[in-house]
Design a protein around this motif. Structure first.
Motif, PDB file in Angstrom:
ATOM      1  N   PRO A 124       0.827  -1.212   0.000  1.00  0.00           N
ATOM      2  CA  PRO A 124       0.000   0.000   0.000  1.00  0.00           C
ATOM      3  C   PRO A 124       0.861   1.262   0.000  1.00  0.00           C
ATOM      4  N   GLY A 125       0.476   2.228  -0.827  1.00  0.00           N
ATOM      5  CA  GLY A 125       1.151   3.516  -0.861  1.00  0.00           C
ATOM      6  C   GLY A 125       2.442   3.550  -1.642  1.00  0.00           C
ATOM      7  N   ALA A 126       2.844   2.424  -2.207  1.00  0.00           N
ATOM      8  CA  ALA A 126       4.128   2.340  -2.913  1.00  0.00           C
ATOM      9  C   ALA A 126       3.958   2.575  -4.412  1.00  0.00           C
ATOM     10  N   CYS A 127       5.083   2.624  -5.120  1.00  0.00           N
ATOM     11  CA  CYS A 127       5.022   2.806  -6.567  1.00  0.00           C
ATOM     12  C   CYS A 127       4.494   1.562  -7.272  1.00  0.00           C
ATOM     13  N   SER A 128       4.296   0.477  -6.531  1.00  0.00           N
ATOM     14  CA  SER A 128       3.720  -0.732  -7.103  1.00  0.00           C
ATOM     15  C   SER A 128       2.281  -0.517  -7.567  1.00  0.00           C
ATOM     16  N   LEU A 129       1.652   0.591  -7.187  1.00  0.00           N
ATOM     17  CA  LEU A 129       0.329   0.919  -7.702  1.00  0.00           C
ATOM     18  C   LEU A 129       0.329   0.909  -9.229  1.00  0.00           C
ATOM     19  N   SER A 130       1.458   1.288  -9.815  1.00  0.00           N
ATOM     20  CA  SER A 130       1.535   1.410 -11.275  1.00  0.00           C
ATOM     21  C   SER A 130       1.226   0.097 -11.981  1.00  0.00           C
ATOM     22  N   GLY A 131       1.814  -0.993 -11.513  1.00  0.00           N
ATOM     23  CA  GLY A 131       1.583  -2.280 -12.152  1.00  0.00           C
ATOM     24  C   GLY A 131       0.162  -2.769 -11.983  1.00  0.00           C
ATOM     25  N   GLN A 132      -0.456  -2.465 -10.846  1.00  0.00           N
ATOM     26  CA  GLN A 132      -1.855  -2.835 -10.646  1.00  0.00           C
ATOM     27  C   GLN A 132      -2.742  -2.174 -11.697  1.00  0.00           C
ATOM     28  N   VAL A 133      -2.451  -0.917 -11.994  1.00  0.00           N
ATOM     29  CA  VAL A 133      -3.223  -0.198 -13.005  1.00  0.00           C
ATOM     30  C   VAL A 133      -3.010  -0.831 -14.379  1.00  0.00           C
ATOM     31  N   VAL A 134      -1.764  -1.114 -14.715  1.00  0.00           N
ATOM     32  CA  VAL A 134      -1.466  -1.719 -16.012  1.00  0.00           C
ATOM     33  C   VAL A 134      -2.144  -3.082 -16.146  1.00  0.00           C
ATOM     34  N   LEU A 135      -2.158  -3.857 -15.084  1.00  0.00           N
ATOM     35  CA  LEU A 135      -2.835  -5.154 -15.124  1.00  0.00           C
ATOM     36  C   LEU A 135      -4.311  -4.991 -15.463  1.00  0.00           C
ATOM     37  N   LEU A 151       4.052   4.782 -18.421  1.00  0.00           N
ATOM     38  CA  LEU A 151       4.655   5.873 -17.662  1.00  0.00           C
ATOM     39  C   LEU A 151       3.645   6.590 -16.784  1.00  0.00           C
ATOM     40  N   ASP A 152       2.416   6.669 -17.236  1.00  0.00           N
ATOM     41  CA  ASP A 152       1.432   7.491 -16.528  1.00  0.00           C
ATOM     42  C   ASP A 152       1.058   6.940 -15.154  1.00  0.00           C
ATOM     43  N   PRO A 153       0.742   5.659 -15.018  1.00  0.00           N
ATOM     44  CA  PRO A 153       0.514   5.161 -13.651  1.00  0.00           C
ATOM     45  C   PRO A 153       1.774   5.148 -12.807  1.00  0.00           C
ATOM     46  N   ASN A 198       0.460  21.387 -14.042  1.00  0.00           N
ATOM     47  CA  ASN A 198       0.392  20.319 -15.045  1.00  0.00           C
ATOM     48  C   ASN A 198       0.456  18.938 -14.386  1.00  0.00           C
ATOM     49  N   VAL A 199       1.251  18.830 -13.328  1.00  0.00           N
ATOM     50  CA  VAL A 199       1.305  17.567 -12.584  1.00  0.00           C
ATOM     51  C   VAL A 199      -0.036  17.329 -11.897  1.00  0.00           C
ATOM     52  N   ALA A 200      -0.606  18.367 -11.320  1.00  0.00           N
ATOM     53  CA  ALA A 200      -1.907  18.232 -10.655  1.00  0.00           C
ATOM     54  C   ALA A 200      -2.978  17.808 -11.653  1.00  0.00           C
ATOM     55  N   ARG A 201      -2.929  18.362 -12.843  1.00  0.00           N
ATOM     56  CA  ARG A 201      -3.896  17.985 -13.888  1.00  0.00           C
ATOM     57  C   ARG A 201      -3.730  16.514 -14.256  1.00  0.00           C
ATOM     58  N   HIS A 202      -2.487  16.065 -14.346  1.00  0.00           N
ATOM     59  CA  HIS A 202      -2.221  14.653 -14.640  1.00  0.00           C
ATOM     60  C   HIS A 202      -2.760  13.774 -13.503  1.00  0.00           C
ATOM     61  N   GLN A 203      -2.557  14.178 -12.266  1.00  0.00           N
ATOM     62  CA  GLN A 203      -3.072  13.425 -11.128  1.00  0.00           C
ATOM     63  C   GLN A 203      -4.598  13.305 -11.196  1.00  0.00           C
ATOM     64  N   GLU A 204      -5.249  14.413 -11.470  1.00  0.00           N
ATOM     65  CA  GLU A 204      -6.710  14.415 -11.535  1.00  0.00           C
ATOM     66  C   GLU A 204      -7.208  13.510 -12.659  1.00  0.00           C
ATOM     67  N   MET A 205      -6.525  13.547 -13.797  1.00  0.00           N
ATOM     68  CA  MET A 205      -6.900  12.687 -14.919  1.00  0.00           C
ATOM     69  C   MET A 205      -6.765  11.219 -14.535  1.00  0.00           C
ATOM     70  N   MET A 206      -5.640  10.874 -13.904  1.00  0.00           N
ATOM     71  CA  MET A 206      -5.418   9.484 -13.523  1.00  0.00           C
ATOM     72  C   MET A 206      -6.437   9.024 -12.481  1.00  0.00           C
ATOM     73  N   GLU A 207      -6.814   9.911 -11.594  1.00  0.00           N
ATOM     74  CA  GLU A 207      -7.762   9.535 -10.541  1.00  0.00           C
ATOM     75  C   GLU A 207      -9.171   9.323 -11.070  1.00  0.00           C
ATOM     76  N   GLN A 208      -9.416   9.718 -12.308  1.00  0.00           N
ATOM     77  CA  GLN A 208     -10.696   9.434 -12.958  1.00  0.00           C
ATOM     78  C   GLN A 208     -10.687   8.070 -13.636  1.00  0.00           C
ATOM     79  N   GLU A 209      -9.513   7.468 -13.754  1.00  0.00           N
ATOM     80  CA  GLU A 209      -9.388   6.156 -14.383  1.00  0.00           C
ATOM     81  C   GLU A 209      -9.975   5.074 -13.467  1.00  0.00           C
ATOM     82  N   PRO A 210     -10.914   4.270 -13.947  1.00  0.00           N
ATOM     83  CA  PRO A 210     -11.449   3.183 -13.111  1.00  0.00           C
ATOM     84  C   PRO A 210     -10.367   2.247 -12.587  1.00  0.00           C
ATOM     85  N   ALA A 211      -9.345   2.000 -13.405  1.00  0.00           N
ATOM     86  CA  ALA A 211      -8.264   1.108 -12.970  1.00  0.00           C
ATOM     87  C   ALA A 211      -7.506   1.695 -11.786  1.00  0.00           C
ATOM     88  N   VAL A 212      -7.293   2.998 -11.788  1.00  0.00           N
ATOM     89  CA  VAL A 212      -6.610   3.665 -10.677  1.00  0.00           C
ATOM     90  C   VAL A 212      -7.491   3.630  -9.437  1.00  0.00           C
TER      91      VAL A 212
END
Length: 226
Positions: free
Chosen positions: A9-20, A159-161, A182-196
């Motif tokens: 939890p809370g680690a950069c491993s979130l990225s692979g979960q999203v890709v999966l 790269l995005d997750p 721009n980073v905040a906008r990217h965060q908001e976009m990613m947080e709208q992703e169902p996978a995220v």
């Protein structure tokens, strides 16, 4: 089951979960809390004691860049990595290297000051200096997101997750929206992703439905490491 993914939890491993989830290929998860990662059992998975890690068949893959590339290349038609030999592929490799060795590393002195100085009285100054370095990395990424929705020349990729999994840490340290819009906008976009959203719920151990339907449940570490 050919894909077993190790995360904390809370680690950069979130990225692979999203890709999966983006891939939609059946997978299982193994939750490894930070205190457990130093133990003998998890070190059979990754001797470095770090997440993410991946078990595919009878072998293990570690290091985030290697894991993300492995996953994306299982289904190249999903377009999460550019074709080998292309200019964008070179850019992807550059970004993967930077995110692992520049962006991520900048946070270390803040989160684990004890690795750098023995005197606890020095921890606040180490953390203060770390925040300055973290902001420099945010500024670099912010500039590269100017006019782009996604990090890789405006195209969604692994790269995005990866970026989101780490840029969220900045919210604890400073006002990302005002300093790095721009980073905040990217965060908001990613947080709208169902996978995220699903991956974040998984980190919190909240009940949630896999958007892709690919998630096949958790496996305990003793079973996963053998």
């Amino acid at each position: 089951m050919d894909i077993l993914y190790f995360y904390s939890p809370g680690a950069c491993s979130l990225s692979g979960q999203v890709v999966l989830e983006w891939l939609g290929e059946p997978y299982q998860l193994c939750r490894v809390d930070p205190a457990v990662r130093a133990g003998e059992t998890f070190r059979r998975v990754n001797p470095q004691g770090k997440v993410p890690a991946l078990r595919t068949g009878s072998r293990f893959v570690a290091e985030n860049s290697a894991v993300l590339l492995h996953l994306a290349e299982r289904q190249p038609d999903k377009g999460l990595v550019p074709p080998i030999g292309s200019a964008d592929r070179d850019s992807l490799h550059q970004w993967l290297s930077y995110l692992g060795s520049g962006f991520h590393v900048a946070f270390y002195p803040y989160f684990v000051a004890f690795r750098y100085v023995k005197d606890e009285a020095s921890y606040p100054s180490v953390k203060e200096a770390a925040v300055e370095q973290i902001k420099k990395q945010f500024a670099f990424v912010n500039d590269n997101l100017e006019g782009h929705e996604y990090l890789l020349n405006g195209t969604r990729s692994v790269l995005d997750p990866y970026l989101y999994a780490m840029s969220r840490w900045g919210k604890r340290l400073f006002d990302v929206a005002s300093e790095f819009p721009n980073v905040a906008r990217h965060q908001e976009m990613m947080e709208q992703e169902p996978a995220v959203q699903f991956a974040l719920s998984t980190e919190k151990a909240e009940a949630a439905t896999s958007p892709s339907g690919a998630f096949q449940g958790h496996v305990n570490l003793d079973e996963a490491a053998n």
